[in-house]
Scaffold this motif. Structure first.
Motif, PDB file in Angstrom:
ATOM      1  N   ALA A   1     -74.021 140.146  75.871  1.00 22.78           N
ATOM      2  CA  ALA A   1     -72.715 140.762  76.125  1.00 22.78           C
ATOM      3  C   ALA A   1     -71.713 140.288  75.081  1.00 22.78           C
ATOM      4  O   ALA A   1     -71.682 139.118  74.718  1.00 22.78           O
ATOM      5  N   LEU A   2     -70.890 141.228  74.602  1.00 22.78           N
ATOM      6  CA  LEU A   2     -69.893 140.912  73.575  1.00 22.78           C
ATOM      7  C   LEU A   2     -68.544 140.507  74.161  1.00 22.78           C
ATOM      8  O   LEU A   2     -67.634 140.177  73.429  1.00 22.78           O
ATOM      9  N   GLY A   3     -68.413 140.577  75.445  1.00 16.93           N
ATOM     10  CA  GLY A   3     -67.138 140.216  76.066  1.00 16.93           C
ATOM     11  C   GLY A   3     -67.182 140.555  77.539  1.00 16.93           C
ATOM     12  O   GLY A   3     -68.240 140.806  78.114  1.00 16.93           O
ATOM     13  N   ASP A   4     -66.016 140.588  78.131  1.00 12.73           N
ATOM     14  CA  ASP A   4     -65.915 140.890  79.558  1.00 12.73           C
ATOM     15  C   ASP A   4     -66.034 142.383  79.807  1.00 12.73           C
ATOM     16  O   ASP A   4     -65.844 143.202  78.906  1.00 12.73           O
ATOM     17  N   ALA A   5     -66.320 142.725  81.043  1.00 15.14           N
ATOM     18  CA  ALA A   5     -66.395 144.114  81.457  1.00 15.14           C
ATOM     19  C   ALA A   5     -65.021 144.765  81.345  1.00 15.14           C
ATOM     20  O   ALA A   5     -63.994 144.141  81.569  1.00 15.14           O
TER      21      ALA A   5
END
Length: 173
Positions: free
Chosen positions: A164-168
């Motif tokens: 994952a590249l960051g938060d949802a």
């Protein structure tokens, strides 16, 4: 199919692609060739573990026995996802994927993917917007309550997993 199974399925398909098909990147083939190889690997990984009636298809432009029409705001033509997992001749839609070799997360395909979730009740939508020799980047959309959740991921050939590249991000409908 739950979210973790989806991530595992795509991780395995990317592992195969980056292990066996480096020549596709070196020769700069069209995105359809890459989508075709991914579809083969997805089916190979899917078949032994999951429901036998579901199929991975490429450019499938049918819905039931009729032509798959685009979102109601566009009355012309038909749509054919680059890769999808579904049960043919039924409205059991698991994932819808559009593929671009080099784009960004906010390309026109992201709209088609979100429309597929809303209009065709796909469980997941994938916008594979960057697939090159160095990595693949994909946005995965799914329903969380009444909102669509989007998470961006990157796959690297040395990492061998989707990260994952960051938060949802939650998108309004």
């Amino acid at each position: 199919m739950d979210y973790n199974e989806l991530i595992a399925l795509w991780t395995k398909a990317f592992n195969w692609l980056y292990e066996k098909d480096v020549a596709l990147f070196e020769t700069d083939v069209q995105e359809r060739a890459i989508a075709g190889r991914l579809a083969m690997y997805l089916q190979h990984e899917f078949d032994p573990h999951y429901e036998k009636t579901a199929c991975i298809d490429l450019e499938y432009n049918r819905e039931g026995n009729g032509v798959k029409r685009p979102h109601p705001r566009n009355e012309e033509g038909w749509i054919a996802p680059d890769i999808l997992l579904h049960v043919r001749k039924k409205r059991e839609n698991i994932f819808y994927c559009e593929v671009k070799k080099k784009s960004d997360t906010y390309n026109a395909d992201s709209v088609r993917v979100k429309d597929a979730l809303v209009d065709r009740k796909y469980q997941y939508g994938l916008n594979l917007y960057y697939v090159r020799a160095d990595c693949a980047k994909v946005s995965i959309y799914t329903w969380i309550g009444n909102n669509i959740q989007k998470i961006d991921y990157v796959y690297g050939p040395t990492l061998k997993q989707l990260k994952a590249l960051g938060d949802a991000e939650y998108l309004k409908q």
